[in-house]
Design an enzyme around this catalytic site. Structure first.
Site, short mmCIF file in Angstrom:
data_model
loop_
_atom_site.label_atom_id
_atom_site.label_comp_id
_atom_site.label_asym_id
_atom_site.label_seq_id
_atom_site.Cartn_x
_atom_site.Cartn_y
_atom_site.Cartn_z
N GLY A 277 5.92 -36.94 23.86
CA GLY A 277 6.90 -36.32 22.97
C GLY A 277 7.11 -35.00 23.62
O GLY A 277 8.17 -34.58 23.30
N HIS A 278 6.19 -34.35 24.13
CA HIS A 278 6.64 -32.92 24.63
C HIS A 278 7.56 -33.22 25.94
O HIS A 278 8.45 -32.39 26.04
CB HIS A 278 5.35 -32.57 25.65
CG HIS A 278 4.05 -32.06 24.79
ND1 HIS A 278 2.74 -32.71 24.88
CD2 HIS A 278 3.83 -31.18 23.63
CE1 HIS A 278 2.14 -32.37 23.94
NE2 HIS A 278 2.83 -31.47 23.41
N ARG B 93 -4.12 -34.58 20.30
CA ARG B 93 -5.36 -34.88 19.39
C ARG B 93 -5.59 -36.49 19.28
O ARG B 93 -7.00 -36.72 18.96
CB ARG B 93 -5.24 -34.19 18.06
CG ARG B 93 -5.30 -32.58 18.24
CD ARG B 93 -5.44 -32.05 16.78
NE ARG B 93 -5.89 -30.63 16.85
CZ ARG B 93 -5.13 -29.53 16.72
NH1 ARG B 93 -3.75 -29.73 16.38
NH2 ARG B 93 -5.55 -28.28 16.68
N GLY C 213 9.12 -30.25 17.89
CA GLY C 213 9.07 -31.33 17.05
C GLY C 213 9.02 -31.60 15.83
O GLY C 213 8.57 -30.77 15.11
N HIS D 19 2.34 -35.03 26.58
CA HIS D 19 2.45 -36.55 26.44
C HIS D 19 4.17 -36.62 26.29
O HIS D 19 4.83 -35.89 26.60
CB HIS D 19 1.74 -37.12 25.12
CG HIS D 19 2.06 -36.27 23.95
ND1 HIS D 19 3.25 -36.29 23.33
CD2 HIS D 19 1.17 -35.53 23.06
CE1 HIS D 19 3.33 -35.36 22.21
NE2 HIS D 19 1.99 -34.93 22.18
P1 AMP Z 1 1.75 -28.98 20.63
O1 AMP Z 1 1.44 -28.98 22.05
O2 AMP Z 1 0.92 -29.99 19.90
O3 AMP Z 1 1.53 -27.56 20.05
O4 AMP Z 1 3.31 -29.51 20.75
C1 AMP Z 1 4.12 -28.67 21.17
C2 AMP Z 1 5.45 -29.23 20.36
O5 AMP Z 1 5.67 -30.54 20.82
C3 AMP Z 1 5.50 -29.01 19.09
O6 AMP Z 1 7.15 -28.26 18.80
C4 AMP Z 1 5.39 -30.32 18.41
O7 AMP Z 1 6.00 -30.47 17.23
C5 AMP Z 1 5.92 -31.24 19.68
N1 AMP Z 1 5.45 -32.57 19.51
C6 AMP Z 1 4.21 -32.80 19.36
N2 AMP Z 1 3.97 -33.95 19.37
C7 AMP Z 1 5.30 -34.64 19.47
C8 AMP Z 1 5.93 -36.03 19.43
N3 AMP Z 1 5.27 -37.16 19.03
N4 AMP Z 1 7.01 -36.32 19.27
C9 AMP Z 1 7.86 -35.27 19.26
N5 AMP Z 1 7.66 -33.82 19.43
C10 AMP Z 1 6.19 -33.67 19.62
#
Ligand code: AMP
Length: 277
Positions: free
Chosen positions: A33-34, A184, A144, A31
């Site tokens: 964020g990534h 999620r 993040g 998304h």
């Molecule tokens: P995940 O795929 O959920 O393991 O997240 C991968 C990376 O993206 C981790 O370092 C998370 O902290 C970061 N991340 C997930 N959601 C966000 C967000 N909304 N804003 C910034 N970073 C994010």
């Protein structure tokens, strides 16, 4: 973006591409964020790699490993657009072949909160992140601030084990109504999605008290608890006002403080975080 699934291919890429390299580890279903992490890595490095791996080692037996959302083609094109050079998408057998057994012993910062609620989670995170850093050999790695405790676990790991990578924490990307973007969030039905900004509202309520001069951590925790409890669809897991380095609970706020909370909405367990001041 070049897609590879094996460790030798990643090492080969690293050998042939000189200069600085930024790594963005993810579990996919990407998304904004990534994407913000990839863009930051793009701006600060000569090349950018992302990893996509739903790490079985960090999921508890009752957790959502089997149902974790996946969409490889969409992720690939998101990374392509964001200017990512390499996508490392290994199978579990590539990272955990028969005979795999060594895992990371965790620092104290991993003990409470997420560590307590999710036994084995941080051990799985720390182990896979250390493996990815050793495989890719990035100059910088991007994480993040939403996963605030995870970020501090990784900072401590990298510092204590002398990993030659700079850990970069990145701001939380949110929906217009304040909900932190998360893979999620797809678990939320329409009503739960409407209620989900309560996590951010709880953090903001504590922040408002702080800005008004309140320095009792318990007062901030009470404000977060009260905000969450006013939303019938949300079940509070924890609220905490912690020392940002140790994640020990604070009594009074003298310097920086890390607010973190976790709540369940239906099938989804969501976390959020806010740093004071
Ligand atoms: P995940 O795929 O959920 O393991 O997240 C991968 C990376 O993206 C981790 O370092 C998370 O902290 C970061 N991340 C997930 N959601 C966000 C967000 N909304 N804003 C910034 N970073 C994010």
């Amino acid at each position: 973006v070049r897609v590879v699934a094996t460790i030798p291919e990643v090492r080969q890429f690293r050998r042939t591409r000189g200069g600085s390299l930024g790594l963005v580890p993810t579990m996919g279903y990407l998304h904004r964020g990534h994407r913000s992490l990839v863009e930051r890595a793009r701006a600060e490095n000569d090349a950018v790699a992302a990893s996509l791996f739903v790490n079985p080692l960090q999921f508890g037996p009752q957790e959502d490993l089997a149902n974790y959302p996946r969409d490889f083609e969409r992720d690939r094109s998101t990374l392509e657009e964001a200017g990512c050079d390499l996508l490392f998408a290994p199978t579990p057998a590539e990272l955990y072949p028969p005979g795999f057994q060594a895992v990371v012993e965790l620092p104290k910062v991993a003990a409470r909160l997420e560590g307590e609620r999710r036994p084995g989670h941080f051990r799985g995170v720390a182990t896979v992140v250390l493996k990815l850093l050793n495989i890719v050999g990035p100059t910088r790695a991007y994480f993040g601030e939403k996963d605030a405790q995870q970020l501090q676990v990784i900072r401590t790991l990298v510092r204590d084990l002398d990993v030659p990578t700079q850990v970069v924490g990145c701001p939380i990307v949110r929906e217009p109504d304040g909900l932190a973007l998360s893979s999620r969030n797809v678990y939320l039905n329409e009503k739960e999605r409407g209620a989900a900004p309560v996590l951010h509202r709880a953090l903001r309520a504590a922040e408002a008290l702080y800005r008004g001069g309140e320095r009792s951590a318990e007062a901030l925790r009470a404000a977060m608890r009260a905000t969450l409890e006013a939303e019938p669809l949300a079940q509070t897991d924890y609220v905490a006002v912690t020392d940002p380095e140790t994640f020990d609970e604070l009594e009074s706020i003298g310097g920086p403080a890390q607010l973190v909370l976790a709540a369940r909405l239906g099938k989804a367990r969501l976390i959020d975080a806010l740093r004071l001041p």
